[in-house]
Design a protein around this motif. Structure first.
Motif, mmCIF file in Angstrom:
data_model
loop_
_atom_site.group_PDB
_atom_site.id
_atom_site.type_symbol
_atom_site.label_atom_id
_atom_site.label_comp_id
_atom_site.label_asym_id
_atom_site.label_seq_id
_atom_site.Cartn_x
_atom_site.Cartn_y
_atom_site.Cartn_z
ATOM 1 N N PRO A 61 0.812 -1.222 0.000
ATOM 2 C CA PRO A 61 0.000 0.000 0.000
ATOM 3 C C PRO A 61 0.843 1.268 0.000
ATOM 4 C CG PRO A 61 -0.098 -1.084 2.143
ATOM 5 C CD PRO A 61 0.564 -2.038 1.203
ATOM 6 N N PHE A 62 2.078 1.180 0.510
ATOM 7 C CA PHE A 62 2.920 2.369 0.559
ATOM 8 C C PHE A 62 3.531 2.708 -0.802
ATOM 9 C CE2 PHE A 62 2.736 1.347 5.076
ATOM 10 C CZ PHE A 62 2.455 2.607 5.598
ATOM 11 N N SER A 63 3.299 1.851 -1.809
ATOM 12 C CA SER A 63 3.720 2.234 -3.155
ATOM 13 C C SER A 63 2.709 3.167 -3.817
ATOM 14 C CB SER A 63 3.949 0.992 -4.019
ATOM 15 O OG SER A 63 2.753 0.264 -4.188
ATOM 16 N N LEU A 64 1.590 3.409 -3.149
ATOM 17 C CA LEU A 64 0.660 4.441 -3.600
ATOM 18 C C LEU A 64 1.217 5.805 -3.208
ATOM 19 C CD1 LEU A 64 -2.684 2.724 -2.623
ATOM 20 C CD2 LEU A 64 -2.276 3.736 -4.868
ATOM 21 N N ARG A 65 1.355 6.667 -4.185
ATOM 22 C CA ARG A 65 1.876 8.003 -3.897
ATOM 23 C C ARG A 65 0.946 8.708 -2.911
ATOM 24 N NH1 ARG A 65 3.340 12.753 -8.326
ATOM 25 N NH2 ARG A 65 4.274 14.190 -6.807
ATOM 26 N N GLY A 66 1.522 9.342 -1.904
ATOM 27 C CA GLY A 66 0.748 10.059 -0.897
ATOM 28 C C GLY A 66 0.362 9.224 0.307
ATOM 29 N N MET A 67 0.551 7.893 0.235
ATOM 30 C CA MET A 67 0.111 7.029 1.333
ATOM 31 C C MET A 67 0.894 7.294 2.616
ATOM 32 S SD MET A 67 -2.089 4.763 2.280
ATOM 33 C CE MET A 67 -2.737 3.805 0.901
ATOM 34 N N GLU A 68 2.190 7.497 2.507
ATOM 35 C CA GLU A 68 3.009 7.721 3.706
ATOM 36 C C GLU A 68 2.521 8.957 4.466
ATOM 37 O OE1 GLU A 68 5.365 7.050 6.620
ATOM 38 O OE2 GLU A 68 5.719 5.759 4.873
ATOM 39 N N ALA A 69 2.321 10.051 3.748
ATOM 40 C CA ALA A 69 1.857 11.282 4.411
ATOM 41 C C ALA A 69 0.461 11.095 4.994
ATOM 42 C CB ALA A 69 1.872 12.438 3.413
ATOM 43 N N ALA A 70 -0.403 10.389 4.281
ATOM 44 C CA ALA A 70 -1.765 10.156 4.777
ATOM 45 C C ALA A 70 -1.738 9.357 6.073
ATOM 46 C CB ALA A 70 -2.587 9.441 3.720
ATOM 47 N N ALA A 85 -13.342 13.151 10.169
ATOM 48 C CA ALA A 85 -14.530 12.776 9.401
ATOM 49 C C ALA A 85 -14.070 12.120 8.106
ATOM 50 C CB ALA A 85 -15.402 13.992 9.102
ATOM 51 N N VAL A 86 -14.835 11.135 7.652
ATOM 52 C CA VAL A 86 -14.597 10.537 6.347
ATOM 53 C C VAL A 86 -15.793 10.906 5.466
ATOM 54 C CG1 VAL A 86 -15.522 8.293 7.129
ATOM 55 C CG2 VAL A 86 -14.169 8.433 5.025
ATOM 56 N N TYR A 87 -15.467 11.496 4.328
ATOM 57 C CA TYR A 87 -16.461 12.093 3.435
ATOM 58 C C TYR A 87 -16.495 11.278 2.146
ATOM 59 C CZ TYR A 87 -18.791 16.012 0.938
ATOM 60 O OH TYR A 87 -19.657 16.812 0.224
ATOM 61 N N GLY A 88 -17.643 10.648 1.858
ATOM 62 C CA GLY A 88 -17.716 9.782 0.691
ATOM 63 C C GLY A 88 -18.801 10.180 -0.283
ATOM 64 N N ASP A 89 -18.731 9.603 -1.465
ATOM 65 C CA ASP A 89 -19.786 9.790 -2.446
ATOM 66 C C ASP A 89 -21.022 9.027 -1.981
ATOM 67 O OD1 ASP A 89 -21.065 10.586 -4.762
ATOM 68 O OD2 ASP A 89 -20.246 8.952 -5.970
ATOM 69 N N ARG A 140 -10.921 18.139 12.707
ATOM 70 C CA ARG A 140 -9.600 18.680 12.386
ATOM 71 C C ARG A 140 -9.004 18.046 11.120
ATOM 72 N NH1 ARG A 140 -6.869 20.291 16.969
ATOM 73 N NH2 ARG A 140 -5.183 20.885 15.546
ATOM 74 N N LEU A 141 -9.440 16.821 10.842
ATOM 75 C CA LEU A 141 -8.908 16.091 9.687
ATOM 76 C C LEU A 141 -10.073 15.518 8.886
ATOM 77 C CD1 LEU A 141 -6.654 14.730 8.017
ATOM 78 C CD2 LEU A 141 -6.676 12.851 9.674
ATOM 79 N N LEU A 142 -10.083 15.809 7.590
ATOM 80 C CA LEU A 142 -11.127 15.320 6.699
ATOM 81 C C LEU A 142 -10.493 14.387 5.662
ATOM 82 C CD1 LEU A 142 -14.079 15.405 5.728
ATOM 83 C CD2 LEU A 142 -13.480 17.395 4.330
ATOM 84 N N ILE A 143 -11.031 13.172 5.569
ATOM 85 C CA ILE A 143 -10.546 12.177 4.609
ATOM 86 C C ILE A 143 -11.653 11.938 3.589
ATOM 87 C CG2 ILE A 143 -9.608 9.849 4.306
ATOM 88 C CD1 ILE A 143 -9.135 9.868 7.410
ATOM 89 N N THR A 144 -11.377 12.139 2.315
ATOM 90 C CA THR A 144 -12.377 11.827 1.300
ATOM 91 C C THR A 144 -12.157 10.416 0.770
ATOM 92 O OG1 THR A 144 -11.211 12.484 -0.737
ATOM 93 C CG2 THR A 144 -12.246 14.250 0.560
ATOM 94 N N VAL A 145 -13.252 9.788 0.382
ATOM 95 C CA VAL A 145 -13.180 8.498 -0.309
ATOM 96 C C VAL A 145 -14.085 8.572 -1.532
ATOM 97 C CG1 VAL A 145 -12.556 7.052 1.667
ATOM 98 C CG2 VAL A 145 -14.956 7.576 1.257
ATOM 99 N N ASP A 146 -13.583 8.105 -2.658
ATOM 100 C CA ASP A 146 -14.355 8.047 -3.897
ATOM 101 C C ASP A 146 -14.759 9.426 -4.416
ATOM 102 O OD1 ASP A 146 -15.590 6.666 -6.028
ATOM 103 O OD2 ASP A 146 -17.534 6.718 -5.024
ATOM 104 N N CYS A 147 -14.095 10.456 -3.982
ATOM 105 C CA CYS A 147 -14.382 11.803 -4.483
ATOM 106 C C CYS A 147 -13.262 12.733 -4.024
ATOM 107 C CB CYS A 147 -15.739 12.317 -3.978
ATOM 108 S SG CYS A 147 -15.845 12.552 -2.195
ATOM 109 N N GLY A 148 -13.282 13.965 -4.537
ATOM 110 C CA GLY A 148 -12.356 14.996 -4.077
ATOM 111 C C GLY A 148 -11.290 15.389 -5.074
ATOM 112 N N ILE A 149 -10.976 14.509 -6.017
ATOM 113 C CA ILE A 149 -9.842 14.783 -6.901
ATOM 114 C C ILE A 149 -10.092 15.976 -7.818
ATOM 115 C CG2 ILE A 149 -10.520 13.252 -8.795
ATOM 116 C CD1 ILE A 149 -6.979 13.652 -7.328
ATOM 117 N N LEU A 165 -6.708 18.096 4.938
ATOM 118 C CA LEU A 165 -7.472 17.320 3.966
ATOM 119 C C LEU A 165 -6.609 16.208 3.377
ATOM 120 C CD1 LEU A 165 -10.085 17.019 2.218
ATOM 121 C CD2 LEU A 165 -9.032 18.621 0.599
ATOM 122 N N ILE A 166 -7.139 14.991 3.418
ATOM 123 C CA ILE A 166 -6.546 13.851 2.721
ATOM 124 C C ILE A 166 -7.557 13.396 1.674
ATOM 125 C CG2 ILE A 166 -5.811 11.439 2.921
ATOM 126 C CD1 ILE A 166 -4.882 12.081 5.774
#
Length: 572
Positions: A61-70, A85-89, A140-149, A165-166
């Motif tokens: 999973p750490f070969s995904l760019r940005g995973m380490e920082a996330a 919060a996790v924000y999804g479609d 304080r931290l918002l994680i998007t899934v399936d959206c945001g790009i 924001l992640i």
């Protein structure tokens, strides 16, 4: 080789031959299976071995760019007890991804809440009002899934509001990426992750694996999560190759173990047999019910079902979803009839791309209806709910024509948009709708060739009707799970006799057939959905060529082989 003769569904049949030398080289497989592998592009030992491998294997999973920082930021939030919060479609992919991360991060001791926007009031993707509401609640931290790009403006607003924001997403990224603490998307430039086809819940699962790899403890095992990964991947039409095939194969085992109360209740509500759920059952049974709440009202009902801890509560929520799914079906049928009549009245079926808007097209079903219209007219279709100030649309395309590239060419017109080659969605100012149609029509005129506008039916192999058997069906089942990228094998039997025909369905909309071959072998049952109007054609015995998938029809405790007819035509 294609055959131009007209068929019941007015499609061109594409009959692809498999070289005899390939079948001879793979004698360990029955000839039909070898032919299907060839048609899937699996033509060497490495590809075929990977396809049939059942071991659980995923890339780092750490070969995904940005995973380490996330991961570093989420670990810090858990350790410091920061609200997240996790924000999804609002579709099934987004809902299952939200479910997964809420379940995982809570099990790791994190303070996290789910947020899925309301389709009608808020629209697709991040929105500023939701960001402000979450900030007021102390997130304080918002994680998007399936959206945001594609949410550049909203991401800047989150930064200005002091919100980290992640973004985790699988949709095609724009030329300019939004500002975020981390972006995890295998399709972003510079990402070395080898498999580019994970859907949103697949990326969320890799994020969960990365958190575990960083030492965060949880009582959850992979089988506690892979059920929702499989549901989200299949429903979002992720191609069932590579890692998606691994995730869905093992996810189906978790679904059939039915440990999650919400999945058990959903299987029951869909009328499926516990322990025998397939990827096809996800596509037509489980997925549509989870999608229904986001299309009709609020997707909250779906993730509450998946997160339910008690079976009784899950059963109540599943019954509500069942009712919403029936409502969605009726609404989709009504809108499709209205849209089809409008298309023909305006002559839009003669254009290379159909763009249609109306105040009476609810945004919750425009994507479903657009998909049906693509099938009906063989053209990319954009269907839009027209509002007073803002309008929301969904687009579906034909194979070979990327609808997200077409929308990207009009990016300056949208408030926000996103999607991929086959499907996309957007929000646009209503007064810009005429310009949108004009530009899309000109784009399609220049880039959509004639051959992509002829509805076609791809056939994997020809099989004499008399050779159909349970043994053959069992061989075909070894190719499961079926779905996007690995469809159920489509077979053709030439010159078969129809010895009986009846209508089926509450309105006689379906066609039931009894078939034999020239030697009288059979008879075999066949069902042709939405072709009941052709029953009168078979008042006299007819000889036809038939294209179908092979299945088992279970009824009243007994079962029989059945042909699920995709098309037929008069035999020569």
């Amino acid at each position: 080789m294609s055959t131009p003769r007209l068929s019941a569904r007015n499609k061109r049949w594409l009959i692809h031959e498999t070289p005899r030398e390939f079948i001879a080289a793979w004698r360990q497989f029955p000839p039909l299976i070898a032919a299907v592998l060839y048609q899937r592009g699996l033509r060497d030992e490495s590809a075929i071995g990977e396809f049939f491998a059942s071991d659980y294997r995923l890339h780092d999973p750490f070969s995904l760019r940005g995973m380490e920082a996330a991961v570093q930021r989420i670990v810090a939030a858990i350790q410091n007890h920061e609200p997240m919060a996790v924000y999804g479609d609002y579709d099934t992919d987004g809902v299952t991804a939200v479910t997964l991360l809420v379940q995982v991060i809570r099990a790791m001791g994190g303070m996290i809440q789910p947020y899925v926007p309301h389709r009608i009031r808020e629209g697709y993707g991040l929105n500023i009002a939701a960001i402000d509401a979450l900030v007021r609640e102390g997130v304080r931290l918002l994680i998007t899934v399936d959206c945001g790009i594609s949410n550049l403006r909203e991401a800047e607003h989150a930064r200005a509001a002091g919100l980290d924001l992640i973004i985790t997403d699988h949709h095609a990224p724009p030329a300019r990426l939004p500002y975020a603490l981390a972006i995890v998307n295998p399709k972003q430039p510079g990402c070395p992750y080898p498999f580019k086809h994970l859907v949103g819940v697949g990326i969320a699962y890799q994020l969960a694996r990365a958190l575990v790899r960083r030492g965060l403890r949880s009582t959850l095992q992979k089988d506690d999560l892979l059920d929702v990964v499989a549901i989200g991947t299949v429903t979002d039409m992720g191609p069932l190759i590579g890692e998606n095939r691994v995730l869905v194969t093992h996810g189906l085992k978790a679904i059939n173990a039915a440990q999650r109360p919400g999945v058990r209740a959903l299987i029951e509500a869909a009328g499926l047999t516990p322990g025998k759920v397939t990827s096809t059952d996800i596509s037509f049974g489980l997925g549509p019910r989870l999608n229904a709440s986001g299309r009709i009202d609020n997707a909250r009902l779906s993730y509450e079902l998946l997160l339910a801890e008690e079976l009784a509560m899950a059963q109540r929520l599943a019954r509500e979803l069942n009712a919403q799914n029936r409502q969605r079906q009726e609404l989709s049928k009504s809108v499709q009839e209205q849209a089809s009549a409008q298309i023909r009245a305006l002559g839009k079926h003669q254009q290379r791309i159909i763009v249609l808007d109306d105040a009476g097209y609810p945004s919750g079903v425009v994507g479903l209806v657009a998909a049906h219209l693509v099938e009906e007219y063989g053209r990319p279709t954009v269907l839009i709910e027209r509002g007073e100030m803002w309008s929301r649309g969904s687009a579906r395309s034909v194979p070979g024509f990327s609808i997200i590239e077409a929308l990207t060419a009009c990016a300056d017109l949208f408030e926000r948009f996103g999607g991929h080659a086959e499907a996309a969605g957007f929000t646009i100012a209503t007064d810009r709708l005429p310009e949108l149609e004009d530009r899309l029509v000109r784009y399609a005129d220049q880039r959509l060739p004639d051959d992509l506008l002829i509805p076609s039916l791809r056939i994997d192999a020809g099989v004499p009707l008399g050779e159909l058997s349970y043994d053959l069906l069992n061989e075909l089942k070894k190719l499961e799970p079926f779905g996007q990228g690995n469809p159920q094998p489509v077979l053709m039997s030439s010159r078969v006799q129809v010895i009986g025909a009846w209508t089926r369905g509450s309105e006689g909309q379906h066609l039931k057939l009894r078939l034999t071959d020239a030697g009288g072998r059979g008879p075999f049952n066949a069902i042709a959905f939405r072709l009941g109007h052709l029953a009168r054609y078979f008042e006299q015995p007819r000889w036809i060529d038939v294209v179908y998938t092979l299945e088992v029809d279970e009824w009243n405790g007994s079962d029989a082989l059945q042909l699920n007819v995709k098309d037929f035509r008069s035999a020569r």
